[in-house]
Design an enzyme around this catalytic site. Structure first.
Site, PDB file in Angstrom:
ATOM      1  N   ASP A  70       0.276  -1.121   0.090  1.00 59.13           N
ATOM      2  CA  ASP A  70      -0.409  -0.113  -0.342  1.00 59.13           C
ATOM      3  C   ASP A  70       0.612   1.073   0.326  1.00 59.13           C
ATOM      4  OD1 ASP A  70      -1.744   1.220   1.205  1.00 59.13           O
ATOM      5  OD2 ASP A  70      -3.014  -0.450   0.851  1.00 59.13           O
ATOM      6  N   ASP A  79      -2.103   2.618  17.854  1.00 60.33           N
ATOM      7  CA  ASP A  79      -2.750   1.736  17.603  1.00 60.33           C
ATOM      8  C   ASP A  79      -2.294   0.320  17.333  1.00 60.33           C
ATOM      9  OD1 ASP A  79      -4.723   3.135  18.513  1.00 60.33           O
ATOM     10  OD2 ASP A  79      -5.805   3.512  16.344  1.00 60.33           O
ATOM     11  N   HIS A 109      -3.911   5.971   3.570  1.00 58.38           N
ATOM     12  CA  HIS A 109      -4.267   4.631   2.954  1.00 58.38           C
ATOM     13  C   HIS A 109      -3.837   3.255   3.558  1.00 58.38           C
ATOM     14  CE1 HIS A 109      -6.076   1.434  -0.096  1.00 58.38           C
ATOM     15  NE2 HIS A 109      -6.918   3.052  -0.126  1.00 58.38           N
ATOM     16  N   VAL A 128      -8.248   2.002  17.293  1.00 61.43           N
ATOM     17  CA  VAL A 128      -8.543   0.278  16.294  1.00 61.43           C
ATOM     18  C   VAL A 128      -8.082  -0.524  16.691  1.00 61.43           C
ATOM     19  CG1 VAL A 128      -7.935   0.282  13.988  1.00 61.43           C
ATOM     20  CG2 VAL A 128      -9.417   2.435  14.542  1.00 61.43           C
ATOM     21  N   ALA A 217      -7.839  -8.891  -8.198  1.00 56.10           N
ATOM     22  CA  ALA A 217      -9.249 -10.203  -7.751  1.00 56.10           C
ATOM     23  C   ALA A 217      -9.690 -10.549  -8.609  1.00 56.10           C
ATOM     24  CB  ALA A 217     -10.173  -9.010  -6.686  1.00 56.10           C
ATOM     25  N   SER A 270     -11.110  -1.058   0.273  1.00 60.86           N
ATOM     26  CA  SER A 270     -10.466  -1.279   0.573  1.00 60.86           C
ATOM     27  C   SER A 270      -9.878  -1.566   2.450  1.00 60.86           C
ATOM     28  CB  SER A 270      -9.182   0.169   0.793  1.00 60.86           C
ATOM     29  OG  SER A 270      -9.443   0.197  -1.252  1.00 60.86           O
TER      30      SER A 270
END
Length: 421
Positions: A70, A79, A109, A128, A217, A270
């Site tokens: 990414d 986190d 991202h 998170v 994918a 995403s």
């Protein structure tokens, strides 16, 4: 090929230790204003909805490594403290560790993606927490856009690096917006397939211009993830459709960590993809004996179907269920139920055969020979009689042939009519 049995032993020991037994274009999100940390955990509805918190009674992903290809994960975020164990940059302009967030468009991202896969939370009950909060992360930084090196080349290089540096799972929240992929990806993704690495990729988002599932994918053996709303319906803007979708996970009303210590709301496959990557880490930790095909089979075979058609072009095999994927009794498989890239390459990338060339000798000039008449072996009167009879014979033969054809045709029509009555 990496020594997979040794890695399985490592995961098994980590699991026992936890139990106390032993000592793309990147897919854009829709980030909004930062949220307060004490409200973050309450907004992670998918932890209960997908059975993730229940699966944590068995494992939290100990000993499993997830590679995030990414924009570069901010390893200093509270986190993600201790989660990032390594990385690299394949863009040519990031840090050598792969942990420098690259932007401007994709700067947040990777950190959001990583937090949903293996976030630890900033403190008990705050921040998170990922689907596999005890898993480790490799950050491989990419940069797409004008003036950047080939995105296809970056991804191929990043996948190979991830495999060679211990990734058990590769998470790809990106898409080419095309069904097809370059041949350079054949080698890279085959490397993952041959080394027992689970590859998970986002299906893409209609709202971002992806009308159908796109590579990676669409690649055989890759677990494609589509997105649903909080109510469990296929998202019309934050997902897309296609026959290669494997499972669904939430892609709306998400919250993730962003560089600098904050949090933001976002949406898109995403976010659904790293949630499933974290669930795959739970399965690998709970079942260290399984190969990549077995992990994928557990995830898709225990998913909760949404329609009677399985797989469904909108929902694939259904909504992922972490508790069932980890704990259900699932028969083993000998091959990846989503296909084999090696077989696809063997059929579709065969080298073109050399054209067959026949070298013929030049045509020679005709020989100027005088053609002599053959000797008369039959009396001339016989020849005259036979010649005169030829038209009559031809007429008789033609008539007989026509009658035979008409008779045969009548027979066929009869048989056909009788069989259809």
């Amino acid at each position: 090929m990496r020594p997979r049995p040794a890695r399985r032993l490592t995961r098994a020991l980590a699991l026992l230790a936890a139990a106390g037994v032993v000592g793309g274009a990147l897919l854009p999100g829709s980030a909004v204003e930062p949220a307060y940390a004490d409200a973050i955990r309450d907004r992670q509805y998918w932890l209960d909805d997908l059975g993730i918190t229940s699966a944590w009674n068995t494992t939290r992903g100990e000993g499993v490594t997830i590679a995030i290809l990414d924009s570069g994960v901010d390893a200093t975020h509270p986190d993600l403290a201790g989660a990032v164990i390594g990385g690299t940059d394949v863009s040519g302009r990031g840090s050598s560790s792969g942990t420098e967030p690259l932007g401007p468009q994709g700067r947040t991202h990777a950190t959001m993606v990583a937090s949903l896969a293996a976030g630890r939370g900033s403190s008990p009950g705050n921040g998170v927490i990922g689907a596999a909060p005890a898993a480790s992360i490799l950050s491989i930084s990419l940069a797409f856009g004008p003036g950047e090196r080939s995105g296809d080349a970056q991804i191929a290089e990043g996948v190979i690096w991830a495999v060679d540096n211990g990734a058990d799972i590769i998470s790809l929240s990106l898409t080419r917006n095309q069904l097809a992929w370059p041949e350079s990806w054949d080698e890279a993704f085959l490397h993952a397939e041959e080394n027992d690495v689970v590859v998970i990729a986002a299906a893409g988002n209609r709202g971002s211009g992806t009308d159908q599932v796109s590579a990676p994918a669409t690649m055989p053996g890759v677990l494609a993830v589509g997105g649903i709303t909080r109510s469990g319906q296929a998202s019309t803007g934050a997902s897309t459709e296609g026959i290669t979708i494997g499972v669904m996970a939430p892609s709306e009303s998400l919250v993730g960590a962003v560089p600098g210590g904050g949090h933001s709301s976002w949406q898109g496959t995403s976010g659904a993809t790293p949630i499933v990557a974290g669930i795959a880490a739970l399965v690998r930790a709970a079942h260290p004996e399984l190969d990549a095909a077995g992990v994928i089979n557990r995830i898709i075979s225990t998913a909760r179907p949404v329609t009677s058609a399985v797989p469904d072009p909108d929902y694939g095999y259904g909504i992922v269920d972490a508790a069932a994927a980890v704990n259900a009794d699932v028969p083993p498989v000998s091959a990846n139920p989503l296909g084999s890239l090696a077989e696809w390459v063997a059929i579709n990338r065969r080298a073109d055969s050399e054209p067959l060339v026949l070298e013929l000798a030049d045509a020679r000039d005709p020989l100027a020979r005088a053609v002599e008449a053959p000797p008369a072996l039959v009396p001339s009167w016989v020849v005259r009689e036979v010649t005169a009879s030829i038209p009559l014979i031809a007429i008789v033969m033609a008539t007989g042939t026509a009658l035979a054809v008409l008779g045969a045709a009548a027979t066929v029509r009869f048989v056909t009519r009788r069989r259809s009555e």
